[in-house]
Design an enzyme around this catalytic site. Structure first.
Site, PDB file in Angstrom:
ATOM      1  N   HIS A 129      18.453 -36.615  -7.709  1.00 41.57           N
ATOM      2  CA  HIS A 129      17.736 -37.075  -6.514  1.00 41.57           C
ATOM      3  C   HIS A 129      16.228 -36.856  -6.643  1.00 41.57           C
ATOM      4  CE1 HIS A 129      21.510 -37.809  -4.503  1.00 41.57           C
ATOM      5  NE2 HIS A 129      21.927 -36.625  -4.933  1.00 41.57           N
ATOM      6  N   CYS A 170       0.852  -1.181   0.000  1.00 41.60           N
ATOM      7  CA  CYS A 170       0.000   0.000   0.000  1.00 41.60           C
ATOM      8  C   CYS A 170       0.890   1.234   0.000  1.00 41.60           C
ATOM      9  CB  CYS A 170      -0.950   0.096   1.185  1.00 41.60           C
ATOM     10  SG  CYS A 170      -2.126  -1.251   1.284  1.00 41.60           S
ATOM     11  N   LYS A 177       5.936  -4.067  -4.123  1.00 49.95           N
ATOM     12  CA  LYS A 177       7.380  -3.914  -3.977  1.00 49.95           C
ATOM     13  C   LYS A 177       7.844  -4.075  -2.543  1.00 49.95           C
ATOM     14  CE  LYS A 177      11.446  -2.615  -5.592  1.00 49.95           C
ATOM     15  NZ  LYS A 177      12.091  -3.710  -6.319  1.00 49.95           N
ATOM     16  N   TRP A 184      -2.651  -2.738  -1.777  1.00 51.20           N
ATOM     17  CA  TRP A 184      -2.346  -4.162  -1.953  1.00 51.20           C
ATOM     18  C   TRP A 184      -3.245  -4.876  -0.967  1.00 51.20           C
ATOM     19  CZ3 TRP A 184      -0.332  -8.321   0.875  1.00 51.20           C
ATOM     20  CH2 TRP A 184       0.093  -9.415   0.107  1.00 51.20           C
ATOM     21  N   ASN A 211      -2.096   1.640   5.754  1.00 49.07           N
ATOM     22  CA  ASN A 211      -1.172   0.623   5.252  1.00 49.07           C
ATOM     23  C   ASN A 211      -0.858  -0.294   6.414  1.00 49.07           C
ATOM     24  OD1 ASN A 211       0.920  -0.809   4.027  1.00 49.07           O
ATOM     25  ND2 ASN A 211       2.436   0.764   4.492  1.00 49.07           N
ATOM     26  N   GLY A 212      -0.974  -1.613   6.225  1.00 44.97           N
ATOM     27  CA  GLY A 212      -0.648  -2.545   7.299  1.00 44.97           C
ATOM     28  C   GLY A 212      -1.824  -3.455   7.611  1.00 44.97           C
ATOM     29  N   GLU A 267       7.752 -14.575 -11.605  1.00 46.53           N
ATOM     30  CA  GLU A 267       7.011 -13.378 -11.211  1.00 46.53           C
ATOM     31  C   GLU A 267       6.723 -12.443 -12.381  1.00 46.53           C
ATOM     32  OE1 GLU A 267       9.040 -11.108  -8.175  1.00 46.53           O
ATOM     33  OE2 GLU A 267      10.969 -11.427  -9.108  1.00 46.53           O
ATOM     34  N   LYS A 316      12.655 -14.755 -11.285  1.00 44.80           N
ATOM     35  CA  LYS A 316      12.337 -13.655 -12.215  1.00 44.80           C
ATOM     36  C   LYS A 316      11.313 -14.113 -13.245  1.00 44.80           C
ATOM     37  CE  LYS A 316      13.444 -10.903 -10.405  1.00 44.80           C
ATOM     38  NZ  LYS A 316      14.235 -10.710  -9.247  1.00 44.80           N
ATOM     39  N   ARG A 337       3.972  -0.035  -4.825  1.00 42.01           N
ATOM     40  CA  ARG A 337       3.735  -0.636  -3.506  1.00 42.01           C
ATOM     41  C   ARG A 337       2.431  -1.439  -3.450  1.00 42.01           C
ATOM     42  NH1 ARG A 337       6.931   1.629   0.500  1.00 42.01           N
ATOM     43  NH2 ARG A 337       5.478   0.808   2.023  1.00 42.01           N
ATOM     44  N   GLU A 340      17.405 -17.423  -8.658  1.00 42.66           N
ATOM     45  CA  GLU A 340      16.983 -16.061  -8.999  1.00 42.66           C
ATOM     46  C   GLU A 340      16.431 -16.014 -10.432  1.00 42.66           C
ATOM     47  OE1 GLU A 340      16.252 -13.443  -7.638  1.00 42.66           O
ATOM     48  OE2 GLU A 340      16.557 -11.782  -9.013  1.00 42.66           O
TER      49      GLU A 340
HETATM   50  C1  F6R Z   1      11.710 -10.471  -6.289  1.00 48.28           C
HETATM   51  C2  F6R Z   1      11.680  -9.491  -5.226  1.00 48.28           C
HETATM   52  C3  F6R Z   1      11.340  -9.968  -3.855  1.00 48.28           C
HETATM   53  C4  F6R Z   1      12.136  -9.173  -2.807  1.00 48.28           C
HETATM   54  C5  F6R Z   1      11.677  -9.559  -1.396  1.00 48.28           C
HETATM   55  C6  F6R Z   1      12.464  -8.816  -0.333  1.00 48.28           C
HETATM   56  O1  F6R Z   1      12.053  -9.882  -7.502  1.00 48.28           O
HETATM   57  O2  F6R Z   1      11.890  -8.335  -5.437  1.00 48.28           O
HETATM   58  O3  F6R Z   1      11.536 -11.333  -3.708  1.00 48.28           O
HETATM   59  O4  F6R Z   1      13.488  -9.444  -2.975  1.00 48.28           O
HETATM   60  O5  F6R Z   1      10.312  -9.259  -1.242  1.00 48.28           O
HETATM   61  O6  F6R Z   1      12.338  -7.441  -0.477  1.00 48.28           O
HETATM   62  P1  F6R Z   1      13.366  -6.440   0.182  1.00 48.28           P
HETATM   63  O7  F6R Z   1      14.672  -6.622  -0.512  1.00 48.28           O
HETATM   64  O8  F6R Z   1      12.788  -5.083  -0.014  1.00 48.28           O
HETATM   65  O9  F6R Z   1      13.450  -6.830   1.625  1.00 48.28           O
END
Ligand code: F6R
Length: 621
Positions: free
Chosen positions: A513, A2, A616, A81, A107-108, A497, A494, A33, A490
């Site tokens: 395994h 949010c 984010k 969100w 927010n929260g 998502e 990517k 956000r 990673e």
């Molecule tokens: C994936 C991504 C998330 C963040 C995770 C932690 O692309 O961005 O997996 O890495 O939510 O976020 P931060 O780094 O802000 O603690």
């Protein structure tokens, strides 16, 4: 999660910008956000005017164009969100109390909302939404009725709430102020002339001011056109910490790229360079001066625990290989949300290193607090200046990678790895574990990384072309070993998502395994190949793994070091990256995987900056 903004300005400011302009600009920048719904409320002529709409901010803007608001000089705005209640128009913020005279955004998560809702319902309140926020709005309305003072009403209301929240409120009878409160959820104040601002982070008002004030936990702030007054939840006065925002609005613009994601992928040479900048003294010795833990304490470190989530946790896994190798200190990497539920063994010789781009991830913050309570020293590797995790940690190593707007992390990942290397080298230097010549050789190689990333970016077209041709692929696997393992994870994350494709990353040795059963004719498998110049056995084992999956019909796509001809005959496609030390390879091998995911998602027509269901900054547990 949010995004929230608040604004108040002198009436004459309306000619320059009315509250709505400020709120919408702030929401545009904070939309990363959360983007399930958006809403605004302004106060003008003794009434609250509000518009709210499910979906992205663009829907709200259309709504406002259809039903314009009267010009106003104060208001609040929200981009959501969803947590309690689906992403509908009714559940969008703002929510109302005091018979519509009060508007609230949040927010929260308010954990005791069910109990409060029951009490309020028994007292005759009715609810238009399924949200916890509306409960806070009704509660605040009651407190306002009792006190006639919005700040005091907020103080009384928050003392009844459990959980994490930032709340912003406006009231028709208090048209001279916006009142906000924060507990375990972010909020910063922007300082203007004849106007003041509130935001989840500074991007909420970066277009209007670069002077800001940090708030502590459990504080209430009242902004008027000429003042910012802060009190604690117990009513005692408090001072905020003023700071200057050292990036400008253009850093948060796309700058000619089709998406923030593409821009941020292309900013990686600079992100790594900026993370390395100014970390050595005139004699070439590493000096990490944001580390407020004494060298003696750091020398006593018996164990390091890295805490992080998602991409940041993969950066932590890369860090483990490097830090253990250079310092001989054991390193555990733990998903922050699992950490405090397993009774971890911690004492004052444990160094807990949290890694977080936002510095607000609730899981990571809670784990850091727990580690502190158990007596550990805490060090934060973070990109966001002044955010909660670094503020609450004993020490901080800022990334200086600039704002990362795309929801999926790219440049922060490389910057986190770079900062972890610096930490490892610094500890090795302190403990005399590496000779100074060895440290300066590694640093010299690190300084060459930005140019090498640039080479990969300049030659990215074949990766993009491959991605475009794979838009219909239902599943992709990623394999790696050693530092290539977190890179594979990673790469898979990517792709999941951004392109909503089933993707899994495995340690290549684990394949036999179980996961090898997934391989069938045509299954695409990316393999991150270690340098042939590193440990010989590692390279040849990965080459064997490639052959094993090919023998079962896999289509192999390899990311290998320049000159590694051994992999070419076993690869459908091979993407070479420049040579570097084996431990530093993730800074290069990650880049083709990011480009691949971004190009494939773009080909599918998806919004790579705002993938579905995500946000984010994950400020709920
Ligand atoms: C994936 C991504 C998330 C963040 C995770 C932690 O692309 O961005 O997996 O890495 O939510 O976020 P931060 O780094 O802000 O603690």
């Amino acid at each position: 999660m949010c995004g929230i903004v608040g604004y108040i300005g002198l009436p004459e400011k309306i000619a320059e910008h009315q509250a709505l302009d400020v709120l919408l600009e702030g929401l545009r920048r904070l939309e990363y956000r959360g983007y399930d719904s958006a809403g605004v409320a302004t106060v003008a002529g003794g009434t609250i005017e509000a518009r709210k709409k499910s979906g992205k901010l663009a829907n709200l803007i259309d709504e406002i164009e259809g039903a314009p608001l009267v010009p106003a000089s104060l208001g609040i705005g929200h981009t959501r969100w969803a947590t309690h209640g689906g992403p509908t128009d009714q559940n969008a913020h703002p929510h109302f109390g005091d018979d519509g005279r009060l508007a609230v955004i949040h927010n929260g998560i308010i954990e005791n909302f069910a109990e409060l809702k029951q009490k309020l319902s028994a007292a005759g309140h009715t609810f238009d939404s399924q949200t916890d926020t509306e409960v806070a709005a009704k509660l605040l309305g009651e407190a306002y009725q009792a006190t006639g003072d919005l700040t005091e009403a907020m103080r009384q209301a928050v003392n009844e709430l459990d959980g994490a929240f930032t709340l912003l409120a406006v009231h028709t009878e208090a048209p001279d102020r916006v009142v906000a409160a924060r507990r375990n959820s972010p909020l910063v104040v922007g300082l203007g002339e004849g106007e003041n601002f509130l935001g989840s982070d500074v991007s909420g008002f970066i277009d209007f001011t670069r002077e800001a004030v940090e708030l502590e936990q459990d504080q209430i702030v009242t902004i008027t056109t000429g003042d910012v007054a802060i009190i604690n939840f117990d009513g005692t006065p408090a001072e905020g910490k003023r700071f200057h925002i050292n990036w400008d609005a253009s850093a948060a613009e796309k700058g000619g790229y089709a998406s923030f994601m593409e821009k941020e992928i292309h900013e990686q040479p600079k992100a790594v360079e900026d993370t390395l900048l100014g970390r050595t003294d005139a004699s070439g010795k590493l000096t990490l001066d944001e580390l407020r833990i004494s060298p003696e304490e750091l020398k006593r470190t018996s164990k390091i625990i890295v805490l992080a989530c998602g991409t940041a946790a993969y950066a932590g896994t890369v860090a483990k290989y490097a830090i253990e190798h250079w310092t001989r200190i054991p390193v555990e990497v733990e998903l922050a949300h699992e950490f405090r539920y397993r009774d971890p063994i911690i004492d004052e010789t444990t160094l807990v290193v949290s890694i977080s781009q936002s510095g607000e991830t609730m899981d990571t913050l809670m784990a850091v607090r727990y580690a502190k309570e158990q007596g550990a020293r805490t060090l934060s590797i973070c990109n966001t200046n002044g955010s909660t995790i670094p503020r609450e940690s004993d020490a901080v190593l800022y990334l200086h990678a600039g704002p990362e707007i795309a929801v999926a992390s790219t440049k922060a990942f490389l910057a986190m790895i770079t900062a972890s290397y610096l930490l490892g080298l610094y500890l090795a230097q302190l403990r005399g574990q590496l000779f100074s010549g060895q440290i300066s050789d590694i640093l010299a190689d690190l300084h060459k990384i930005p140019g090498k990333i640039q080479t990969i970016l300049d030659g990215a077209e074949p990766i993009k072309a491959l991605a475009r041709g794979m838009a219909q692929t239902p599943s992709v696997l990623f394999l790696g070993r050693h530092v290539g393992f977190p890179v594979a994870m990673e790469g898979a994350l990517k792709l999941k998502e951004l392109a909503y494709i089933h993707a899994e990353g495995f340690a290549a040795g684990e394949l036999k395994h179980g996961p090898i059963a997934l391989i069938e004719e045509g299954q695409p498998v990316f393999v991150v190949v270690p340098s042939p110049r590193g440990r010989d056995s590692l390279h040849s084992k990965v080459v064997s793994n490639i052959q094993e999956v090919r023998a079962r019909g896999a289509k192999t796509i390899t990311v290998a070091e320049d000159g590694d001809d051994a992999v070419t005959e076993f690869s459908e496609n091979v993407f070479f990256v420049p040579e570097t030390q084996p431990l530093l390879m993730p800074l290069l091998t990650t880049v083709p995987l990011q480009i691949f995911a971004c190009a494939l998602a773009t080909e599918k027509g998806y919004d790579v900056d705002q993938p579905r269901n995500l946000a984010k900054s994950v400020t709920v547990e």
